[in-house]
Write an enzyme that holds these catalytic residues in place. Structure first.
Site, mmCIF file in Angstrom:
data_model
loop_
_atom_site.group_PDB
_atom_site.id
_atom_site.type_symbol
_atom_site.label_atom_id
_atom_site.label_comp_id
_atom_site.label_asym_id
_atom_site.label_seq_id
_atom_site.Cartn_x
_atom_site.Cartn_y
_atom_site.Cartn_z
ATOM 1 N N TYR A 204 2.355 6.939 29.519
ATOM 2 C CA TYR A 204 1.899 8.303 29.857
ATOM 3 C C TYR A 204 0.442 8.297 30.306
ATOM 4 O O TYR A 204 -0.294 7.341 30.053
ATOM 5 C CB TYR A 204 2.092 9.263 28.680
ATOM 6 C CG TYR A 204 1.562 8.816 27.332
ATOM 7 C CD1 TYR A 204 0.254 9.086 26.939
ATOM 8 C CD2 TYR A 204 2.376 8.140 26.421
ATOM 9 C CE1 TYR A 204 -0.221 8.711 25.697
ATOM 10 C CE2 TYR A 204 1.900 7.748 25.171
ATOM 11 C CZ TYR A 204 0.599 8.038 24.819
ATOM 12 O OH TYR A 204 0.120 7.658 23.583
ATOM 13 N N GLY B 182 -7.095 11.580 10.539
ATOM 14 C CA GLY B 182 -6.758 12.409 9.377
ATOM 15 C C GLY B 182 -7.996 12.859 8.619
ATOM 16 O O GLY B 182 -8.121 14.028 8.245
ATOM 17 N N ASP C 184 -1.992 7.802 6.751
ATOM 18 C CA ASP C 184 -1.485 6.438 6.602
ATOM 19 C C ASP C 184 -1.772 5.859 5.211
ATOM 20 O O ASP C 184 -1.124 4.897 4.806
ATOM 21 C CB ASP C 184 -2.110 5.508 7.660
ATOM 22 C CG ASP C 184 -1.376 5.580 8.992
ATOM 23 O OD1 ASP C 184 -0.530 6.486 9.161
ATOM 24 O OD2 ASP C 184 -1.656 4.750 9.867
ATOM 25 N N ARG D 90 -6.904 8.457 22.737
ATOM 26 C CA ARG D 90 -7.157 8.578 21.303
ATOM 27 C C ARG D 90 -8.657 8.692 20.980
ATOM 28 O O ARG D 90 -9.068 9.487 20.130
ATOM 29 C CB ARG D 90 -6.563 7.335 20.632
ATOM 30 C CG ARG D 90 -6.556 7.347 19.179
ATOM 31 C CD ARG D 90 -6.203 5.954 18.667
ATOM 32 N NE ARG D 90 -6.378 5.958 17.244
ATOM 33 C CZ ARG D 90 -5.416 6.211 16.370
ATOM 34 N NH1 ARG D 90 -4.198 6.417 16.773
ATOM 35 N NH2 ARG D 90 -5.664 6.256 15.089
ATOM 36 N N HIS E 182 0.012 10.988 21.603
ATOM 37 C CA HIS E 182 0.647 12.277 21.881
ATOM 38 C C HIS E 182 0.081 13.311 20.920
ATOM 39 O O HIS E 182 -0.078 13.016 19.734
ATOM 40 C CB HIS E 182 2.148 12.214 21.597
ATOM 41 C CG HIS E 182 2.913 11.274 22.465
ATOM 42 N ND1 HIS E 182 3.856 11.708 23.375
ATOM 43 C CD2 HIS E 182 2.896 9.922 22.555
ATOM 44 C CE1 HIS E 182 4.391 10.658 23.974
ATOM 45 N NE2 HIS E 182 3.832 9.568 23.500
ATOM 46 N N GLU F 111 -17.386 6.556 6.002
ATOM 47 C CA GLU F 111 -16.618 5.733 6.943
ATOM 48 C C GLU F 111 -17.178 4.309 6.951
ATOM 49 O O GLU F 111 -18.375 4.109 7.072
ATOM 50 C CB GLU F 111 -16.696 6.362 8.346
ATOM 51 C CG GLU F 111 -16.225 5.485 9.481
ATOM 52 C CD GLU F 111 -14.782 4.977 9.346
ATOM 53 O OE1 GLU F 111 -13.899 5.769 8.996
ATOM 54 O OE2 GLU F 111 -14.567 3.774 9.583
ATOM 55 N N GLN F 112 -16.270 3.332 6.875
ATOM 56 C CA GLN F 112 -16.717 1.930 6.824
ATOM 57 C C GLN F 112 -17.304 1.435 8.144
ATOM 58 O O GLN F 112 -18.176 0.567 8.154
ATOM 59 C CB GLN F 112 -15.564 1.024 6.407
ATOM 60 C CG GLN F 112 -14.445 0.936 7.431
ATOM 61 C CD GLN F 112 -13.316 0.000 7.018
ATOM 62 O OE1 GLN F 112 -13.323 -0.541 5.928
ATOM 63 N NE2 GLN F 112 -12.348 -0.177 7.891
HETATM 64 P P1 FAD Z 1 -6.602 5.733 10.237
HETATM 65 O O1 FAD Z 1 -6.554 6.231 11.605
HETATM 66 O O2 FAD Z 1 -6.212 4.318 9.981
HETATM 67 O O3 FAD Z 1 -8.089 5.962 9.711
HETATM 68 C C1 FAD Z 1 -8.554 5.385 8.519
HETATM 69 C C2 FAD Z 1 -10.067 5.368 8.564
HETATM 70 O O4 FAD Z 1 -10.558 4.935 7.284
HETATM 71 C C3 FAD Z 1 -10.633 4.379 9.589
HETATM 72 O O5 FAD Z 1 -11.649 5.010 10.324
HETATM 73 C C4 FAD Z 1 -11.151 3.224 8.737
HETATM 74 O O6 FAD Z 1 -12.243 2.562 9.331
HETATM 75 C C5 FAD Z 1 -11.556 3.955 7.462
HETATM 76 N N1 FAD Z 1 -11.520 3.108 6.256
HETATM 77 C C6 FAD Z 1 -10.543 2.248 5.889
HETATM 78 N N2 FAD Z 1 -10.853 1.662 4.715
HETATM 79 C C7 FAD Z 1 -12.046 2.172 4.336
HETATM 80 C C8 FAD Z 1 -12.904 1.950 3.215
HETATM 81 N N3 FAD Z 1 -12.568 1.080 2.242
HETATM 82 N N4 FAD Z 1 -14.051 2.643 3.131
HETATM 83 C C9 FAD Z 1 -14.398 3.534 4.092
HETATM 84 N N5 FAD Z 1 -13.641 3.778 5.196
HETATM 85 C C10 FAD Z 1 -12.482 3.101 5.308
HETATM 86 N N6 FAD Z 1 0.298 8.765 15.972
HETATM 87 C C11 FAD Z 1 0.524 9.904 16.668
HETATM 88 O O7 FAD Z 1 0.452 11.008 16.087
HETATM 89 N N7 FAD Z 1 0.807 9.863 18.016
HETATM 90 C C12 FAD Z 1 0.883 8.685 18.708
HETATM 91 O O8 FAD Z 1 1.129 8.698 19.921
HETATM 92 C C13 FAD Z 1 0.661 7.454 17.985
HETATM 93 N N8 FAD Z 1 0.731 6.237 18.602
HETATM 94 C C14 FAD Z 1 0.528 5.086 17.873
HETATM 95 C C15 FAD Z 1 0.635 3.819 18.495
HETATM 96 C C16 FAD Z 1 0.453 2.633 17.758
HETATM 97 C C17 FAD Z 1 0.616 1.304 18.434
HETATM 98 C C18 FAD Z 1 0.111 2.709 16.378
HETATM 99 C C19 FAD Z 1 -0.106 1.437 15.566
HETATM 100 C C20 FAD Z 1 -0.004 3.961 15.753
HETATM 101 C C21 FAD Z 1 0.222 5.144 16.486
HETATM 102 N N9 FAD Z 1 0.146 6.406 15.876
HETATM 103 C C22 FAD Z 1 0.362 7.553 16.585
HETATM 104 C C23 FAD Z 1 -0.089 6.494 14.428
HETATM 105 C C24 FAD Z 1 -1.514 6.761 14.116
HETATM 106 O O9 FAD Z 1 -2.361 5.845 14.756
HETATM 107 C C25 FAD Z 1 -1.775 6.701 12.605
HETATM 108 O O10 FAD Z 1 -0.706 7.256 11.895
HETATM 109 C C26 FAD Z 1 -3.043 7.493 12.324
HETATM 110 O O11 FAD Z 1 -4.149 6.872 12.934
HETATM 111 C C27 FAD Z 1 -3.300 7.644 10.826
HETATM 112 O O12 FAD Z 1 -4.527 8.329 10.636
HETATM 113 P P2 FAD Z 1 -5.343 8.160 9.309
HETATM 114 O O13 FAD Z 1 -6.571 8.999 9.483
HETATM 115 O O14 FAD Z 1 -4.449 8.398 8.136
HETATM 116 O O15 FAD Z 1 -5.713 6.605 9.240
#
Ligand code: FAD
Length: 381
Positions: A214, A14, A293, A107, A46, A33-34
């Protein structure tokens, strides 16, 4: 604000998407990024047509097409006997009806592609946010390494344990759903000896558990499975643990020999807790806003969690482009008004784990175009 300073905390799928989309709107965000670096961890994802339309806007559609597997169908099969429960057309059908391809990818490859498209000097690693203060005129960010930064706007893309969410709404751990996901990625060569024709994209189902399977590369030389299996408790101090073939055999006893072959093919299996939160009462406060998330973590059973984070990023960039960053409160309200209903609906369907188990029409998810959907005005309070 002559040149607004936009800080994005978290460079997951994201955060990096938000950074690229904001650059397209003429901004110069800084990503904090941490992690010390990113590695190619074992997981697939996907990427539906709703996300591929965003990759097109970023200029990465062609690279994605060349990288990912292009399944013709999503199959749902009965766990015990492989009977087809649903057959959802993807491939050419998706391109024609939803406006872009449906891919399954690694991923890590997907994430790296976006990281490589962003200026390295604006992505700062080892920056774990530990404190944040909105001073009205600006925001001060404090990091674990003792450094401090200032920004006009802060985007919290810091995932399920978001520090920015905690700052806005108070400390509250996400809810463990009672389900875990086992994950394994392995070379497709290992499957030859079993003599089956493995599907490009299939979800095996029984009453209370499933296994999604897949390919994650265009050459279809790497195969991936991810499960949903009930487990009463999880030690929340652990992000994931190692699993085993024995545990998998027990969890999927009675499943078809094709599933047993997948379990047999790979001994490096990890296990992850599935976490959720109820929809949050606010997505922004002052100069801070959240996406992905951080504000709507969900079970992964629609394979749309990252997709929602990336759609959020695109909508936020669209709202900044439309309203301007000076009037950030209006931009944030417009953003939330145009994301909350869809993200909450996806969260609910993911929770219920019903998606594509039968031959339903997925057009409301795959056909969505975040750049074309008419904007709705935020409700006046
Ligand atoms: P994240 O990917 O969690 O990224 C957060 C980032 O912030 C990380 O890099 C972390 O290191 C960083 N961070 C955290 N705290 C701090 C801090 N205090 N300071 C600095 N940096 C920090 N989604 C799909 O669309 N398709 C799929 O097929 C799919 N399969 C999945 C399978 C599993 C088993 C799981 C658990 C999830 C799956 N998802 C899938 C969901 C998807 O992984 C998450 O919804 C998505 O990664 C969310 O993205 P994000 O960028 O919001 O958060």
């Amino acid at each position: 604000m002559s040149k607004p300073r936009i800080a994005i905390v978290g460079a997951g799928l994201g955060g990096i998407a938000a950074a690229l989309l904001l650059r397209q709107e003429g901004f110069e965000p800084i990503l904090y990024e941490q992690a010390p670096a990113f590695s190619r961890l074992g997981a697939g994802i996907h990427v539906g047509p709703n996300v591929m339309k965003i990759m097109r806007r970023i200029g990465l559609e062609g690279a994605m097409e060349a990288m990912g597997s292009h399944p013709d169908y999503w199959y749902s099969r009965n766990g015990a006997d492989a009977a087809i429960l649903s057959q959802i057309p993807l491939g050419d059908f998706a391109r024609k009806h939803y406006g872009a391809s449906y891919l399954t990818v690694h991923r890590g490859d997907f994430h790296q592609l976006m990281v490589d498209a962003f200026p390295a000097s604006s992505l700062l690693y080892n920056k774990r946010l530990t404190g944040i203060e909105d001073r009205g005129r600006n925001v001060v960010l404090r990091f674990e390494d003792g450094t401090v930064a200032e920004a006009d706007i802060v985007i919290g893309a810091d995932g399920v344990n978001s520090v920015i969410r905690e700052h806005m709404l108070g400390a509250e751990a996400p809810r463990y759903t009672g389900w875990v996901a086992h994950r394994a990625v392995f070379s497709a060569d290992r499957l030859a000896k079993y003599g089956f024709k493995f599907d490009q994209c299939v979800k095996w189902w029984s009453e209370d558990r499933h296994m999604m399977v897949y390919y994650v590369t265009e050459k279809q030389d790497e195969y991936y499975y991810v499960t949903g299996v009930p487990q009463a408790e999880w030690d929340m101090s652990k992000a994931w643990v190692q699993s085993s073939q024995e545990e998998m055999r027990e969890a999927f006893a009675g499943y078809h020999p094709m599933v047993q072959a997948l379990i047999d093919a790979c001994d490096d299996i990890t296990k992850w807790p599935l976490l959720e939160r109820d929809p949050l009462p606010l997505w922004s406060r002052g100069r801070m806003v959240m996406l992905g998330d951080a504000c709507h973590p969900m079970k992964p059973h629609m394979a749309q969690g990252a997709a929602m984070a990336i759609e959020d990023a695109a909508m936020l960039a669209r709202c900044f482009g439309q309203v301007g960053v000076e009037d950030y409160e209006t931009a944030f309200a417009l953003y939330r008004a145009n994301r909350i209903e869809r993200a909450s609906r996806v969260q609910k369907v993911s929770h219920d784990n019903t998606w594509l188990r039968t031959n339903e029409d997925p057009a409301w998810v795959f056909g969505y175009d975040v750049f074309e959907v008419p904007l709705i005005e935020p409700a006046r309070v």
